[in-house]
Write a protein that holds these residues in place. Structure first.
Motif, mmCIF file in Angstrom:
data_model
loop_
_atom_site.group_PDB
_atom_site.id
_atom_site.type_symbol
_atom_site.label_atom_id
_atom_site.label_comp_id
_atom_site.label_asym_id
_atom_site.label_seq_id
_atom_site.Cartn_x
_atom_site.Cartn_y
_atom_site.Cartn_z
ATOM 1 N N ASP A 290 2.019 3.854 -6.598
ATOM 2 C CA ASP A 290 0.958 3.015 -6.517
ATOM 3 C C ASP A 290 0.268 3.095 -7.686
ATOM 4 O O ASP A 290 -0.554 4.010 -8.025
ATOM 5 C CB ASP A 290 0.106 3.517 -5.384
ATOM 6 C CG ASP A 290 -1.238 2.620 -5.095
ATOM 7 O OD1 ASP A 290 -1.286 1.529 -6.003
ATOM 8 O OD2 ASP A 290 -1.976 2.795 -4.249
ATOM 9 N N PHE B 44 -3.601 3.809 -7.928
ATOM 10 C CA PHE B 44 -3.934 5.106 -6.992
ATOM 11 C C PHE B 44 -4.874 6.017 -7.979
ATOM 12 O O PHE B 44 -4.525 6.491 -9.112
ATOM 13 C CB PHE B 44 -2.756 6.124 -6.543
ATOM 14 C CG PHE B 44 -3.078 7.415 -5.644
ATOM 15 C CD1 PHE B 44 -3.413 7.267 -4.541
ATOM 16 C CD2 PHE B 44 -3.093 8.474 -6.543
ATOM 17 C CE1 PHE B 44 -3.639 8.462 -3.827
ATOM 18 C CE2 PHE B 44 -3.302 9.762 -5.682
ATOM 19 C CZ PHE B 44 -3.631 9.516 -4.544
ATOM 20 N N ALA C 30 8.201 0.718 -6.096
ATOM 21 C CA ALA C 30 6.949 -0.046 -5.900
ATOM 22 C C ALA C 30 7.195 -0.959 -4.879
ATOM 23 O O ALA C 30 6.405 -1.274 -4.106
ATOM 24 C CB ALA C 30 6.750 -0.829 -7.230
ATOM 25 N N ARG D 129 7.577 1.407 -1.366
ATOM 26 C CA ARG D 129 6.588 1.992 -0.978
ATOM 27 C C ARG D 129 6.985 3.293 -0.342
ATOM 28 O O ARG D 129 6.379 4.075 0.546
ATOM 29 C CB ARG D 129 5.535 1.498 0.001
ATOM 30 C CG ARG D 129 4.775 0.276 -0.674
ATOM 31 C CD ARG D 129 3.795 1.035 -1.623
ATOM 32 N NE ARG D 129 2.988 -0.301 -2.467
ATOM 33 C CZ ARG D 129 2.256 -0.115 -3.274
ATOM 34 N NH1 ARG D 129 1.899 1.110 -3.810
ATOM 35 N NH2 ARG D 129 1.482 -0.842 -3.826
#
Length: 500
Positions: free
Chosen positions: A320, A323, A408, A411
């Motif tokens: 992510d 993040f 990506a 996840r």
């Protein structure tokens, strides 16, 4: 990848003194009311020639409430020791836990090293805003030693008291902050990120008030082991003060004593070239580790390319890019996916500082190599984490990009991916549908290490997500139970053994 120096003989150094007064201020450590040894990193200590004493005394371990305050009064001073007594037959400095407290909580000078702690002077960009009013505000350089690879090593502190740069701070460290630093450095070392090591954590039994966590909270003093504490901000201060003579001395110090290079015709350019490579590599290692430092200010970027000074760090659960680790990073300046850009910007600030003594053109040319160096290092770090050997720049770059796209899109938890894919083998199943391109590319790679270590048979990987960090701290805060920290350090080191 991170280096693993061999056990060493005790070799004290005082190289920092050659830089002279403009670089530091002699200071005194705080007089703590009490001291209990909570963590003693004997593995790291062995690399600078310090070992547990073989004389009668507390049995050394890795963590836990080891040395009670009553032992402190009996701890001998280091002053009467001669060099021969210190080194002994095996050439090491052997310390009981009580002696350890004398040096790493009371800060009696280590034999032959710095006679007094030094608060280092530096400036820095903090979230890209320049601040000339900083420096070592709650720490100092305590000693310098040589490790088994012949490298100069610094012992720096955190929470050791006020200095001329404390401003309105109390110069203290929370015990929770020290525990978090142990966890960060242990995990990063296992993942082969170039990092400082936490050498010591001592509970000082003061009650601290903090605005961003429950207060009052417990206090501690920590000692870290670094190759150096020379920062980009060290150069920025000299540029700010237009001190070209001191800048030239610092360049020579870094080249000769930290990079082990003989300065040539353009020493500042040589330094910048080396520093850019190291800084780019560290940023790439962060990405492969899934790590977010949180505060990549120029005063936190070391010229040796070591990550250090862990405040609001976190490991990302998945790929992510947005993040963040710091609750106050409102714009996501140092988010997971922006760390390469942040380090590139920081390298540019080093170039600006070096303009004091060298023309801009060669610095600009080197700075422009940062993206390519970062990309190469990112591929190398990913391949290491996957446990496969490199094939070539184009092939490795293609594999890196395919992995990033798949992570990506899916996840998938980062730790799960690296755990199950180690050695270049991908499981079947719907969870892995996004990784077909990765599977095809990996088929051409050879493992650098097999999966025979028992760690690879574990049902789940060794992770370090925020919930576990908080649970480890809760056991200490609520029950004074250091068992979960002990167990986690052991688990992390076991994972490191499987990866290396």
């Amino acid at each position: 990848m991170a280096e693993n120096p061999q056990p060493a003989r005790y070799r004290p150094r005082t190289d920092i003194l050659a830089l002279g007064d403009p670089f530091f201020d002699p200071v005194e450590a705080a007089a703590f009311p009490d001291a209990t040894l909570r963590y003693r990193n004997d593995r790291a200590a062995a690399q600078i020639g310090i070992t547990p004493s073989r004389h009668p005394g507390p049995v050394p371990g890795s963590t836990g409430p080891r040395t009670m305050a009553s032992e402190i009064e009996a701890a001998p001073s280091a002053e009467p020791w001669t060099a021969e007594q210190v080194r002994g037959d095996d050439g090491v400095l052997a310390l009981t836990d009580a002696e350890w407290i004398t040096h790493f909580a009371r800060f009696a000078a280590l034999p032959g090293s710095l006679p007094q702690p030094l608060a280092l002077r530096y400036h820095g960009h903090q979230f890209q805003h320049y601040n000339p009013d900083i420096g070592d505000g709650r720490g100092f350089l305590f000693a310098q030693l040589e490790d088994g690879a012949g490298r100069l090593m610094d012992l720096g502190t955190k929470g050791s008291g006020q200095t001329p740069y404390s401003r309105f701070g109390d110069g203290r460290l929370t015990l929770k902050g020290g525990v978090r630093e142990i966890l960060a450095t242990e995990m990063l070392e296992a993942l082969s990120v170039t990092t400082s090591r936490t050498l010591s954590l001592i509970d000082t039994h003061e009650q601290l008030v903090r605005g961003d966590e429950p207060s009052p909270t417990r206090s501690a003093v920590m000692v870290r082991l670094n190759h150096s504490h020379v920062r980009i901000g060290t150069f920025q201060r000299l540029a700010y003060e237009r001190d070209g003579e001191a800048m030239a001395r610092l360049v020579d110090y870094v080249l000769s004593r930290l990079y082990h290079r003989t300065p040539g015709a353009e020493p500042a350019v040589e330094l910048f070239d080396e520093a850019v490579g190291r800084i780019a590599t560290l940023a790439a290692q962060f990405m492969a580790a899934g790590f977010v430092h949180g505060v990549l200010n120029t005063d936190n970027i070391n010229l040796t390319g070591e990550s250090f000074d862990y405040g609001p760090w976190r490991f990302a659960p998945s790929w992510d890019t947005g993040f963040t680790a710091a609750y106050f990073d409102h714009q996501g300046l140092y988010a997971y996916g922006r760390q390469g850009d942040a380090m590139h910007w920081n390298a540019m600030q080093l170039a600006v500082a070096l303009r004091t003594i060298v023309p801009a053109e060669p610095l600009i040319a080197i700075l422009e190599t940062f993206p390519a160096r970062f990309a190469r290092a990112a591929a190398d770090a990913l391949l290491w984490r996957l446990g496969v050997s490199p094939r070539g720049e184009a092939e490795d770059g293609a594999l890196h990009d395919a992995v990033v796209r798949a992570l990506a899109a899916s996840r998938m938890p980062l730790d799960r991916f690296y755990h199950e894919a180690f050695g270049g083998w991908l499981p079947e199943g719907d969870d892995w549908a996004a990784f077909e391109e990765v599977r095809a590319l990996l088929s051409d790679y050879r493992p650098r290490k097999d999966r025979s270590h028992p760690y690879w048979s574990d049902a789940a990987p060794c992770s370090m997500l925020i919930d576990e960090v908080e649970a480890i701290w809760a056991a200490i805060a609520e029950r004074d139970d250091w068992g979960p920290l002990d167990a986690k350090v052991a688990a992390i080191r076991r994972m490191g053994d499987a990866l290396r």
